[in-house]
Every structure is written in structure tokens, then in C-alpha cells.
Design an enzyme around this catalytic site. Sequence first.
Site, PDB file in Angstrom:
ATOM      1  N   TYR A   1       0.843  -1.188   0.000  1.00  0.00           N
ATOM      2  CA  TYR A   1       0.000   0.000   0.000  1.00  0.00           C
ATOM      3  C   TYR A   1       0.878   1.237   0.000  1.00  0.00           C
ATOM      4  O   TYR A   1       1.792   1.355   0.815  1.00  0.00           O
ATOM      5  CB  TYR A   1      -0.910   0.027   1.234  1.00  0.00           C
ATOM      6  CG  TYR A   1      -1.891   1.163   1.150  1.00  0.00           C
ATOM      7  CD1 TYR A   1      -3.134   0.972   0.567  1.00  0.00           C
ATOM      8  CD2 TYR A   1      -1.561   2.435   1.600  1.00  0.00           C
ATOM      9  CE1 TYR A   1      -4.035   2.022   0.435  1.00  0.00           C
ATOM     10  CE2 TYR A   1      -2.455   3.491   1.463  1.00  0.00           C
ATOM     11  CZ  TYR A   1      -3.687   3.280   0.887  1.00  0.00           C
ATOM     12  OH  TYR A   1      -4.565   4.315   0.750  1.00  0.00           O
TER      13      TYR A   1
ATOM     14  N   GLN B   1     -10.784   0.293   0.919  1.00  0.00           N
ATOM     15  CA  GLN B   1     -11.212  -0.526  -0.221  1.00  0.00           C
ATOM     16  C   GLN B   1     -10.010  -1.224  -0.886  1.00  0.00           C
ATOM     17  O   GLN B   1     -10.130  -2.352  -1.373  1.00  0.00           O
ATOM     18  CB  GLN B   1     -12.029   0.300  -1.223  1.00  0.00           C
ATOM     19  CG  GLN B   1     -11.346   1.528  -1.834  1.00  0.00           C
ATOM     20  CD  GLN B   1     -11.474   2.779  -0.964  1.00  0.00           C
ATOM     21  OE1 GLN B   1     -11.718   2.710   0.238  1.00  0.00           O
ATOM     22  NE2 GLN B   1     -11.281   3.941  -1.582  1.00  0.00           N
TER      23      GLN B   1
ATOM     24  N   ASN C   1      -3.471   5.963   6.165  1.00  0.00           N
ATOM     25  CA  ASN C   1      -4.202   6.727   7.180  1.00  0.00           C
ATOM     26  C   ASN C   1      -4.964   5.774   8.101  1.00  0.00           C
ATOM     27  O   ASN C   1      -4.810   4.558   8.026  1.00  0.00           O
ATOM     28  CB  ASN C   1      -5.130   7.755   6.511  1.00  0.00           C
ATOM     29  CG  ASN C   1      -6.185   7.074   5.644  1.00  0.00           C
ATOM     30  OD1 ASN C   1      -6.438   5.877   5.772  1.00  0.00           O
ATOM     31  ND2 ASN C   1      -6.779   7.827   4.753  1.00  0.00           N
TER      32      ASN C   1
ATOM     33  N   SER D   1       4.942   9.332  13.460  1.00  0.00           N
ATOM     34  CA  SER D   1       6.386   9.212  13.577  1.00  0.00           C
ATOM     35  C   SER D   1       6.913   9.792  14.899  1.00  0.00           C
ATOM     36  O   SER D   1       6.264  10.624  15.529  1.00  0.00           O
ATOM     37  CB  SER D   1       7.039   9.937  12.399  1.00  0.00           C
ATOM     38  OG  SER D   1       8.385   9.550  12.303  1.00  0.00           O
TER      39      SER D   1
ATOM     40  N   GLN E   1      11.654  14.961  12.575  1.00  0.00           N
ATOM     41  CA  GLN E   1      10.492  14.092  12.746  1.00  0.00           C
ATOM     42  C   GLN E   1       9.229  14.874  13.052  1.00  0.00           C
ATOM     43  O   GLN E   1       8.137  14.524  12.608  1.00  0.00           O
ATOM     44  CB  GLN E   1      10.740  13.040  13.847  1.00  0.00           C
ATOM     45  CG  GLN E   1      11.714  11.977  13.426  1.00  0.00           C
ATOM     46  CD  GLN E   1      11.436  11.446  12.036  1.00  0.00           C
ATOM     47  OE1 GLN E   1      10.410  10.839  11.794  1.00  0.00           O
ATOM     48  NE2 GLN E   1      12.321  11.736  11.090  1.00  0.00           N
TER      49      GLN E   1
ATOM     50  N   HIS F   1       6.648  15.747  10.291  1.00  0.00           N
ATOM     51  CA  HIS F   1       5.831  14.780   9.547  1.00  0.00           C
ATOM     52  C   HIS F   1       4.345  15.111   9.607  1.00  0.00           C
ATOM     53  O   HIS F   1       3.677  15.195   8.587  1.00  0.00           O
ATOM     54  CB  HIS F   1       6.065  13.361  10.054  1.00  0.00           C
ATOM     55  CG  HIS F   1       7.162  12.662   9.312  1.00  0.00           C
ATOM     56  ND1 HIS F   1       7.077  12.360   7.984  1.00  0.00           N
ATOM     57  CD2 HIS F   1       8.380  12.220   9.710  1.00  0.00           C
ATOM     58  CE1 HIS F   1       8.190  11.756   7.578  1.00  0.00           C
ATOM     59  NE2 HIS F   1       9.004  11.672   8.609  1.00  0.00           N
TER      60      HIS F   1
ATOM     61  N   GLU G   1      10.320   5.036  17.866  1.00  0.00           N
ATOM     62  CA  GLU G   1      10.585   4.573  16.502  1.00  0.00           C
ATOM     63  C   GLU G   1      12.054   4.853  16.126  1.00  0.00           C
ATOM     64  O   GLU G   1      12.769   3.963  15.698  1.00  0.00           O
ATOM     65  CB  GLU G   1       9.638   5.322  15.559  1.00  0.00           C
ATOM     66  CG  GLU G   1       9.745   4.925  14.114  1.00  0.00           C
ATOM     67  CD  GLU G   1       8.949   5.862  13.210  1.00  0.00           C
ATOM     68  OE1 GLU G   1       8.578   6.968  13.668  1.00  0.00           O
ATOM     69  OE2 GLU G   1       8.717   5.488  12.039  1.00  0.00           O
ATOM     70  N   HIS G   2      12.467   6.104  16.267  1.00  0.00           N
ATOM     71  CA  HIS G   2      13.864   6.485  16.005  1.00  0.00           C
ATOM     72  C   HIS G   2      14.514   6.895  17.312  1.00  0.00           C
ATOM     73  O   HIS G   2      13.944   7.685  18.059  1.00  0.00           O
ATOM     74  CB  HIS G   2      13.935   7.685  15.057  1.00  0.00           C
ATOM     75  CG  HIS G   2      13.201   7.492  13.772  1.00  0.00           C
ATOM     76  ND1 HIS G   2      11.930   7.974  13.563  1.00  0.00           N
ATOM     77  CD2 HIS G   2      13.560   6.863  12.628  1.00  0.00           C
ATOM     78  CE1 HIS G   2      11.536   7.658  12.335  1.00  0.00           C
ATOM     79  NE2 HIS G   2      12.500   6.975  11.744  1.00  0.00           N
TER      80      HIS G   2
ATOM     81  N   ASP H   1      16.308   7.556   6.889  1.00  0.00           N
ATOM     82  CA  ASP H   1      15.063   7.624   6.117  1.00  0.00           C
ATOM     83  C   ASP H   1      15.304   7.395   4.634  1.00  0.00           C
ATOM     84  O   ASP H   1      14.472   6.812   3.944  1.00  0.00           O
ATOM     85  CB  ASP H   1      14.442   9.023   6.254  1.00  0.00           C
ATOM     86  CG  ASP H   1      13.641   9.170   7.524  1.00  0.00           C
ATOM     87  OD1 ASP H   1      13.406   8.152   8.187  1.00  0.00           O
ATOM     88  OD2 ASP H   1      13.255  10.308   7.843  1.00  0.00           O
TER      89      ASP H   1
ATOM     90  N   GLU I   1      -2.680 -37.536  27.582  1.00  0.00           N
ATOM     91  CA  GLU I   1      -3.562 -36.451  27.140  1.00  0.00           C
ATOM     92  C   GLU I   1      -4.869 -36.999  26.547  1.00  0.00           C
ATOM     93  O   GLU I   1      -5.622 -36.274  25.906  1.00  0.00           O
ATOM     94  CB  GLU I   1      -2.838 -35.564  26.109  1.00  0.00           C
ATOM     95  CG  GLU I   1      -1.659 -34.793  26.705  1.00  0.00           C
ATOM     96  CD  GLU I   1      -1.017 -33.797  25.735  1.00  0.00           C
ATOM     97  OE1 GLU I   1      -1.334 -33.835  24.530  1.00  0.00           O
ATOM     98  OE2 GLU I   1      -0.206 -32.975  26.200  1.00  0.00           O
TER      99      GLU I   1
ATOM    100  N   HIS J   1      -3.698 -40.543  18.453  1.00  0.00           N
ATOM    101  CA  HIS J   1      -2.287 -40.158  18.343  1.00  0.00           C
ATOM    102  C   HIS J   1      -1.407 -41.358  18.724  1.00  0.00           C
ATOM    103  O   HIS J   1      -0.461 -41.706  18.020  1.00  0.00           O
ATOM    104  CB  HIS J   1      -1.972 -38.976  19.277  1.00  0.00           C
ATOM    105  CG  HIS J   1      -2.408 -37.631  18.764  1.00  0.00           C
ATOM    106  ND1 HIS J   1      -3.723 -37.298  18.561  1.00  0.00           N
ATOM    107  CD2 HIS J   1      -1.684 -36.529  18.406  1.00  0.00           C
ATOM    108  CE1 HIS J   1      -3.800 -36.051  18.110  1.00  0.00           C
ATOM    109  NE2 HIS J   1      -2.571 -35.557  18.010  1.00  0.00           N
TER     110      HIS J   1
END
Lengths: 430, 430
Positions: free
Chosen positions: B129, B191, B214, B237, B259, B262, B327-328, B361, B415, B420
Site C-alpha cells: 500500500y 477498499q 491513514n 512518527s 520528525q 511529519h 521509533e527512532h 530515512d 492427554e 495419536h
Amino acid sequence: MRKIKLTKDAVDGLLDNLLKRSPNNYGQYTDAVNEIVETVKKDGDAAVFEYTKKFDGADITPENFIVSDAEIEEAYAVVSADVLEVIRKAIVNIRTYHEKQKQYSWFDSQPNGTILGQKVTPLTRVGVYVPGGKAAYPSSVLMNILPAKVAGVEQIVMVTPPGKDGKVNPGTLVAAKEAGADVVYKVGGAQAIAALAFGTESIPKVDKIVGPGNIFVALAKKAVYGYVSIDSIAGPSEILVIADETANPRYVAADLLSQAEHDELASAILVTTSESLADQVSEEVDAFVKKLSRRTILEKSLENYGYILIAEDLNGAVDIANAIASEHLEIVTKNPFEVMTQIKNAGAIFLGEYSSEPLGDYFAGPNHVLPTNGTAKFFSPLSVDDFIKKSSIIYYSRQALEPVKDEIIKFAESESLTAHANSIRVRFEK
Amino acid sequence: MRKIKLTKDAVDGLLDNLLKRSPNNYGQYTDAVNEIVETVKKDGDAAVFEYTKKFDGADITPENFIVSDAEIEEAYAVVSADVLEVIRKAIVNIRTYHEKQKQYSWFDSQPNGTILGQKVTPLTRVGVYVPGGKAAYPSSVLMNILPAKVAGVEQIVMVTPPGKDGKVNPGTLVAAKEAGADVVYKVGGAQAIAALAFGTESIPKVDKIVGPGNIFVALAKKAVYGYVSIDSIAGPSEILVIADETANPRYVAADLLSQAEHDELASAILVTTSESLADQVSEEVDAFVKKLSRRTILEKSLENYGYILIAEDLNGAVDIANAIASEHLEIVTKNPFEVMTQIKNAGAIFLGEYSSEPLGDYFAGPNHVLPTNGTAKFFSPLSVDDFIKKSSIIYYSRQALEPVKDEIIKFAESESLTAHANSIRVRFEK
């Protein structure tokens, strides 16, 4: 068992039928599960105890919430010395196999002053869900806890539902102790998953939740995914056997039934190039079913999800095996290793006539927590990988950054990220 | 930026504030997303085109659904030669780093006739995506596609929303072509995720979906998890810088802003042992903000989620960094490598004063798709591992099975799984 010649239509119908069993198809319980999860998140222990009273009929308090040393001792008194010895031997095999899965941190350095690498760190705290009642399998306790131990997880928090008497299955407890669980809480169902994901006054929040459970447990795991990590969501068990005319029909029949006995949703499928083997296996299955203790379950699961498929050749057999992506795949052909090279999708692959599936369930060492319901196309067996995570490592010297600075600035500006460009530029300003 | 001395209460408040940004906290869109997902599952292409008309204002038909070769050529005409050259250099670095992550099949054999192993297989088909509009980042296209290519994925299906004119961002297209996407469909939002998860007349069903998006995309990914695999759900971020008195305040300030620019939910945090550095960074930040093009976003994200934290010592700084699991993470101290040894939780770790975050990045090679919002406690950077799966391999000879058969039978019977036990027993019957 129903016998079908492989055609495109037959395959589509078969795949649709198998996918009906997906835990994704039980949306009607979602609201109930979400309510439990939210209530535990909000009310903590109080909610946990109330749900345990309601669903398990047990009176749990902060005082008897954690399985005590005395209860563990009692459990050891109940489990036979024989079974304990097998558990210990299995632990050695499981540990040995999983040790080979360990990944290590690495780095690569260049003489201009760059170091790039990947740091491997175990998860700090992991929750292991263990079902109670009829589905209490000590082997499953081993398979869920040992990879986490091998990975180096600091704390393993086990949860399992109590019986009405507030006690936990003794086999489960002995396996937990032998495998190395740090603490066992008496709670099951969606409330246990929520407690592990968000923490309560008694239960510490974990980083990841693993272990099989019923549909409530599966939906709760999906609901908390993102707040914590989870293992793949377990569906009903499956076996697919690829066999040619060299296979022993009695062994194949016994192996099919070893998975069919799990529950009514379990699936057992033979794909064979030999019509005569198909007939013989079918007869052997019928004969075994009459003699086995879990006959009612066997009959139902074979009726619903048991198939004998006749393939034109081994390529056709491999194609349908890859399309189904079975949890367990046995290859019982003249040259099983060669057939294995064509297998793309399967949880565990058992080769040759002595590698029967229960060998893998209990003893050989590879994990028996495997992707089900077609998810072997993208999920893997539970492994040490599930209990580590990685961080990238980046070091550039001034000497390394200087010759590429303009290019990085250009790329950043082409994306209109001017503060990104600025952070490179500022290092070389006069 | 607000300055805070680190105390237990301050830390709790800070963590709660940061976690507000979690994509898990947008449940109000769940019903809308689920309806889109179900409709696409049921109606396929027709639903996809209708939603694309509604949300993107574009008229898409089966004829213009796939980006054509002519459109790709047009895109190349738009992208500057300079930028194309940087893209190609970045591709070399990204490939080189990810090649080192490759895992290989292995086996272990014992002379008694056992073979145990792990077979590594690439996923067959992956969906990537790519956001459209303002968030169209060619660098992100590279970071999502290249690990899949290195893993050996057979087909990479990219989806990205069209503009009103039915066209796709040219930078995105050039990056897709250079990285090796096999086909690009003009569809975005929930979608697109549903179409990839279930397949439509035009779009083939994939095994895994990766790529940022998003909140609708994030919720749709969570909804289809289990039908397909997904990468971790991306949140806003973040950067956290650990710095002592040796750090250059101007570099630190520039990196925090890289950052913060963003979006308004982005978070930039400095943790320092030096009050004087704290003051200097704060001044530099204020000065930079006035000059940078994304000033409005910078001001909002700093106001909401920007912090300067004063720690008593480096241990205190490390503790809060591990609690936030950024994250960073930049470590700009006298001895950054030693501090790194104590870091448990971070997506990517940047060491020393020239390893600024945008280097990672765009250029260095490690992936920039990283766990956000505290999930670095259990998730890893996107990697080649995301595009493979494993199958266990089990072979036992008769000679290997015979001495352990009774133990496996005992475990199975303990068991109550008699079928088995039977599948082992039948192989040694007279």
C-alpha cells in the site's frame, strides 16, 4: 471417507468448505468479547474475578489468584513418574531444536566510517495462554514456553482457567514448572487476554501473548493486537497426507485419524495418485474408527472435513497441498525429499513412513504450534523468532556522510520534507 | 518546547499522552471501515470503483485500473534526473543491507536416522500500500518493495489512490518501477486493503499486505488480519534523542524537527543529562521553526508531543528511552556505543553526531518502516523476515522411532489422545 477426483470445481468447493472453519468467521461473538476486554481494561482484577465466577464458576481472590508452591507440589504428586520422565525428555529435544533457531545481532563496517547492523533483543515479558478443561495439553505448555525461554525472555506469565474448585489441571502445572513459567494466574477466556494486554492490579502487562484457546480467546487476541503482539490465531487442527502406491495404507489411515480426533472441526485429507491406496486407506479408517475411544469426534470430523482426493500425478497432489497449506503435511512417497522441494505452504512437513505426525506433536523437537486454516501461506511455526525483536543500528562518520550529504538533501527536498534536509545541512554549515 | 524533570509522575503522564496517538484509539471509524471491507469482499471491482469515485473523485474502470506503461513513461519524464540518480543509489544501499538479513533453510541430521530442519520459503504474492496525495513518499515505496524482492516474493502488487484526474503521483510510480513492483492498481483506502485481502475480478488475493496509510487503512489492515498477514500497524512518527553535554545543540534541534515536521501527531523528545544543553536545544528549535517551511505542523506537533526531559544521569535517560520505545532513537553522547548496549526498545538506533535520522530515512540502507507508538517493545523494523515463512522438517527412520515409541505413546495417552498413540503403535504391530 468421501472420495473425490481432483478437478477445478472439486478443489474450489473443498477450499470453501475448509475455510468455513476459520476463527475469522465467528464475528457474532465480537461484541461480547469486546465488552469483556473493555471491562477488564477499566476495572482490572475486580472484572477478572467477576468473569471467572461467571464463566468458570470459581471463587478467585487476590489471595488465591496465583498458583501456590503447595499447589504445584500437589500437581507433582498426581502426575505419574513415567509421564514426568517423558516430559523431561521432550524438553531436551524441544530445547535442542529451538536453540538452532536463535538469531544473533550482526553488523557490517566499512573503512570510511560506516557501521550498519541489526541488534537482536528478547522480549521482556510474555503471556502464555493455556486452555483448561478437556483441552489441557501439557505438551502445548512446553511448546509455548520453551521457545520464549530459549530466546531469553525475562518473565513468562502463564494464565489458565481454574475449575469450579479453583484448581488448575495438574499436568498443565507440572509442564509449566518444568518448562520454566515464572508465575501462573488462575484466569482464562477473553478476560485473561485482556488482563495480559493491559495489566491489572495483580497481572503485569506483557509484550506478547501466545497460546491456543477457544473462539473467545482468539477474538480477544485479535482485539488487543497492536497494544501487544500476538502469535497467529489458531484454528482447528489439520493433516494432509500425500501418498503414492508405495505407502502403507494402515499407517496413513492411523495418521489421518490422529488429527481428526482433536475436535469436530479438525480436517484430515489424503491426496493420492493411487486409487487402490485410496480404497485401502478408506477401509482402514473405517476399521480404526470403530475401535478408537474418541469415535464420536472422529466420525463427525471425517464427515465434515475428511477427504480422500485422487490426483492424476504427484504434481497435481503437490498443487492441491500448496493450495490447502495444511498445518501438518505428511509425504509418504517413493522419494519424499524430492516431493518436499516442491512444497511451498505447510506448517510442518513429515517425511517418509516412520515420521508420523504425533512424533512431532510430542517429541521430536520442532514446535507443534503451527499455522492452520491456510495461513501457512504466510505464517510460520511458533519459534524463537516470536520472542525476539530487532533494532537497526546506524553509524556514519563525518567522513562517510560528507560525500553523500547533497544527495540526501535532494531526496528529502523532493518529498518537501525541508526539516529533514535541514538536519543534514546543518552539520556542514560554515 | 516544554522542559520537564524526570519523575515517576512525569513519566506516567508523558506515556499516557504519547499513547493517545495510537491507531488503536480510533474505534469510531471501525464500523465504517468494516462496511467498506465487507462490501468489497462481496461486490469486488464494482465496489472498489464506487468507493474510488466517492472518496477520490476519480472515474476508474477495468480499462484504466492498472497503471499503463505509457503512464509510467510520463512519470519518468516528470521526475528530475538528479532525483532518479539518488533513488538508484539508495536502492543499492537498501538492497545491500537487506541481503544481509536473508535467512536460509537448515537441517540437522543424526546418525540414527533423524533429520530435523527448517525450510525457508518466500511468500508468493504481496500487496504494497502506498499513500497518495501529500503523503506520497517515493522513499517509502523503496523501503516496502525492496525487502520483498530480496526475499524472493514472486509477485508484488502495489495499490495507491488516484487523484481526481485518475493519475498517480509520478515520484511514486518511478520508485515503484525502479524497485520492481509487478503491477500498480489505482485504488487506495480501506477498499484497497479489502481488495488485496480477498481478491476481486481484477486484483489477485495476496498473502500479506504492507505499507503505511491513514487511519482507514490501518483499521482495514487490522480487520483483514488472519485472512492475510499484515505488517505492524503504523502510527505517527517519533524521534527520541539521548544527549549529554558533549552534544551539539544545533544538530540535536535540527534532528528533533526532522520528525516533528511529519504531521501534527508526530513526537520529538530530547532526554538529556545537561540542563545547559536543554536550554540551548530549546533556543535552537525556536529559531529553526521560524525558518522552516512546515512551520505550522512543527509548532503543533511540538506543542502536543514535544518534550525536553532532564534526567539525573544516563541510566535515567536510558530507562525513559526504553519505556517510550521510540521509533527512532539517536544517541549523541561521549560514548554512544556503550549506551546502545543498554537499549532494549527502539526501532532504529542512530549513533554519534553525524548519524542524523534522515540519513536512515533515505539512504543508509536499513529500513525506514519502523515500529511506532511503543510497539518497538515487541515489533521489529520491516525486513526480509516479513516476506518469508518457515516450515518445520521432520524425518525419523524406523531405527530412530523404535527406541522412543513407548514414550510418545505414553505422552499421547496421558492427554487422552488415543488416535495419536495408535499412529505410533500401528507401525510396530506384529
